[in-house]
Enzyme design. Structure first.
Site, PDB file in Angstrom:
ATOM      1  N   LYS A 128       0.843  -1.198   0.000  1.00 18.24           N
ATOM      2  CA  LYS A 128       0.000   0.000   0.000  1.00 18.24           C
ATOM      3  C   LYS A 128       0.878   1.248   0.000  1.00 18.24           C
ATOM      4  O   LYS A 128       2.092   1.169   0.227  1.00 18.24           O
ATOM      5  CB  LYS A 128      -0.926  -0.006   1.216  1.00 18.24           C
ATOM      6  CG  LYS A 128      -0.213  -0.008   2.559  1.00 18.24           C
ATOM      7  CD  LYS A 128      -1.205  -0.094   3.711  1.00 18.24           C
ATOM      8  CE  LYS A 128      -0.451  -0.138   5.050  1.00 18.24           C
ATOM      9  NZ  LYS A 128      -1.380  -0.135   6.200  1.00 18.24           N
TER      10      LYS A 128
ATOM     11  N   ARG B 236      -8.993  -0.919  16.767  1.00 18.10           N
ATOM     12  CA  ARG B 236      -9.089  -0.003  15.627  1.00 18.10           C
ATOM     13  C   ARG B 236     -10.197  -0.499  14.696  1.00 18.10           C
ATOM     14  O   ARG B 236     -11.213   0.150  14.550  1.00 18.10           O
ATOM     15  CB  ARG B 236      -7.734   0.085  14.906  1.00 18.10           C
ATOM     16  CG  ARG B 236      -7.684   1.124  13.807  1.00 18.10           C
ATOM     17  CD  ARG B 236      -6.284   1.293  13.261  1.00 18.10           C
ATOM     18  NE  ARG B 236      -5.770   0.087  12.616  1.00 18.10           N
ATOM     19  CZ  ARG B 236      -4.585   0.009  12.007  1.00 18.10           C
ATOM     20  NH1 ARG B 236      -3.788   1.061  11.981  1.00 18.10           N
ATOM     21  NH2 ARG B 236      -4.190  -1.123  11.446  1.00 18.10           N
TER      22      ARG B 236
ATOM     23  N   TYR C 277      14.598  31.228   3.570  1.00 20.04           N
ATOM     24  CA  TYR C 277      13.477  31.958   4.161  1.00 20.04           C
ATOM     25  C   TYR C 277      13.655  32.184   5.669  1.00 20.04           C
ATOM     26  O   TYR C 277      14.153  31.326   6.390  1.00 20.04           O
ATOM     27  CB  TYR C 277      12.169  31.186   3.954  1.00 20.04           C
ATOM     28  CG  TYR C 277      11.683  31.164   2.527  1.00 20.04           C
ATOM     29  CD1 TYR C 277      11.244  32.319   1.899  1.00 20.04           C
ATOM     30  CD2 TYR C 277      11.625  29.970   1.826  1.00 20.04           C
ATOM     31  CE1 TYR C 277      10.780  32.297   0.595  1.00 20.04           C
ATOM     32  CE2 TYR C 277      11.165  29.925   0.520  1.00 20.04           C
ATOM     33  CZ  TYR C 277      10.741  31.092  -0.096  1.00 20.04           C
ATOM     34  OH  TYR C 277      10.277  31.057  -1.386  1.00 20.04           O
TER      35      TYR C 277
ATOM     36  N   MET D 258      10.287  24.496  -0.788  1.00 21.50           N
ATOM     37  CA  MET D 258       9.425  23.553  -1.488  1.00 21.50           C
ATOM     38  C   MET D 258      10.198  22.707  -2.497  1.00 21.50           C
ATOM     39  O   MET D 258       9.982  21.500  -2.607  1.00 21.50           O
ATOM     40  CB  MET D 258       8.296  24.297  -2.210  1.00 21.50           C
ATOM     41  CG  MET D 258       7.282  23.367  -2.874  1.00 21.50           C
ATOM     42  SD  MET D 258       5.957  24.248  -3.725  1.00 21.50           S
ATOM     43  CE  MET D 258       5.074  24.954  -2.325  1.00 21.50           C
TER      44      MET D 258
END
Length: 373
Positions: free
Chosen positions: A37, A135, A261, A309
């Protein structure tokens, strides 16, 4: 899919082969259900799934129908178990593709059975039992008997999920054994196959009886145990992924110069800095700002300033002979500081999150370039 140039994840077939061998050894050759997954834990299902097929694995586990369809595209003969919720309007795809539904709720089971009965078919299922994780899962023998009575379902196995199988705490060890005993007790009269051992279960509870082992993080050469205890692993695992980029620009910083930044880094001397094209959009965590470490020319180099980013700055002052184009190791087991498990510990998280975070724009490449058949 958009792929940006330069930054890439190299995947080692030999490492994967080693890990499968170690799983077979510790699990006493129980059949492997490979958990693929989340894009094979960020590694790239399009590479990992066919490679696992080469290594004799034909059972796969995913979270949803779309992931199951991807795996089937890569391995058409695969037996695919869907862990997560499947909406009733997609039950037809489950049947058409011979997928297996994980069932851990009576109402969900009833809905699936009703669809199957109306379509004059049956849905293959593995039934999940709640043995203490609280769960998802059926809570009692009465609930199990009810699900087993639904005519539209074709149950093939029972399973549970351990909540602390990777812990060395005595209470956790006893709790895991209690979970296994509950599974065995509930499955005794059913005649169905069972599975419970996740990676922690295989590593630290290899004596547990079962028909399958259901492994994820071990496949990728990483330990489920906390970093401080992972060294006592009985398996010799090899990380499958190496995360790399290349230097794109080099500049000299003068004393007092700020970087990135927020001006969170200020050079305390004349330094050499390099721009590398990797950032949090690629999955390289912003938490590495002013704390991350990478390797250049066999030298550990610190991240300076905030991770952006698409880019990160590193201090290469201590590395000799660095040039634009030189390779940068972001995640690599060649150095402690760049190992995925060490990085996860430093960031206050787990290896699962570190590798799953790699975004789709990071190119995954097989190493060797063509996995052997």
């Amino acid at each position: 899919m958009v792929v940006c140039e330069g930054t890439r994840a190299e995947l080692s077939f030999e490492a994967l082969k080693n890990n499968v061998s170690e799983i077979n050894r510790l699990s006493l050759n129980k059949e492997i259900i490979a958990v693929v997954k989340a894009n094979a834990y960020g590694h790239g299902a399009e590479i990992i799934c066919p490679a696992l097929e080469i290594l004799g694995v034909n059972h796969f586990a995913v979270s949803c129908v779309d992931e199951a369809l991807c795996v089937k595209k890569y391995v058409p003969s695969a037996e695919i178990l869907i862990f997560g919720f499947t909406a009733p309007n997609r039950f037809s795809e489950v049947v058409e593709n011979n997928f297996i539904l994980g069932i851990g709720d009576i109402e969900y089971a009833k809905s699936a059975s009703s669809y199957a009965a109306s379509a004059k078919t049956k849905i293959r299922t593995h039934i999940k039992l709640n043995t203490g994780m609280n769960r998802v899962g059926l809570n009692s023998k009465n609930e199990l008997d009810a699900v087993l009575s639904f005519s539209g379902l074709s149950p093939e196995a029972l399973y549970t999920h351990f909540s602390a199988a990777d812990s060395f705490d005595k209470d956790d060890i006893n709790f895991t054994r209690t979970q296994q005993e509950k599974l065995l007790a509930l499955s005794r009269e059913s005649g169905l196959k069972i599975h419970s051992q996740n990676s922690g279960g295989v590593l630290y509870h290899s004596d547990f009886k079962a028909d399958y082992v259901r492994v994820g993080i071990m496949l990728y050469g990483l330990s489920p145990a906390p970093y401080e205890t992972s060294f006592s692993s009985p398996a010799k695992l090899s990380p499958v992924m190496t995360f790399k980029t290349n230097i794109r620009q080099i500049r000299t910083l003068e004393t007092g110069d700020f970087v990135s930044y927020g001006r969170t880094y200020r050079s305390d001397a004349k330094r050499l800095a390099a721009f590398i094209p990797v950032g949090y959009a690629d999955g390289y965590s912003r938490l590495n700002s002013n704390s991350g470490m990478v390797a250049v020319k066999n030298t550990i180099c610190p991240v300076i300033g905030r991770v952006c980013m698409d880019s990160t700055m590193i201090d290469i002052s201590e590395a000799e002979g660095v040039n634009v184009g030189d390779e940068v190791l972001l995640y690599s087991d060649r150095f402690k500081e760049t190992s995925i498990e060490y990085i996860a510990d430093r960031l206050g998280t787990i290896p699962y999150e570190v590798v799953c975070a790699l975004s789709g724009r990071v190119k995954r490449t097989a190493f060797p370039a063509v996995f052997p058949r």
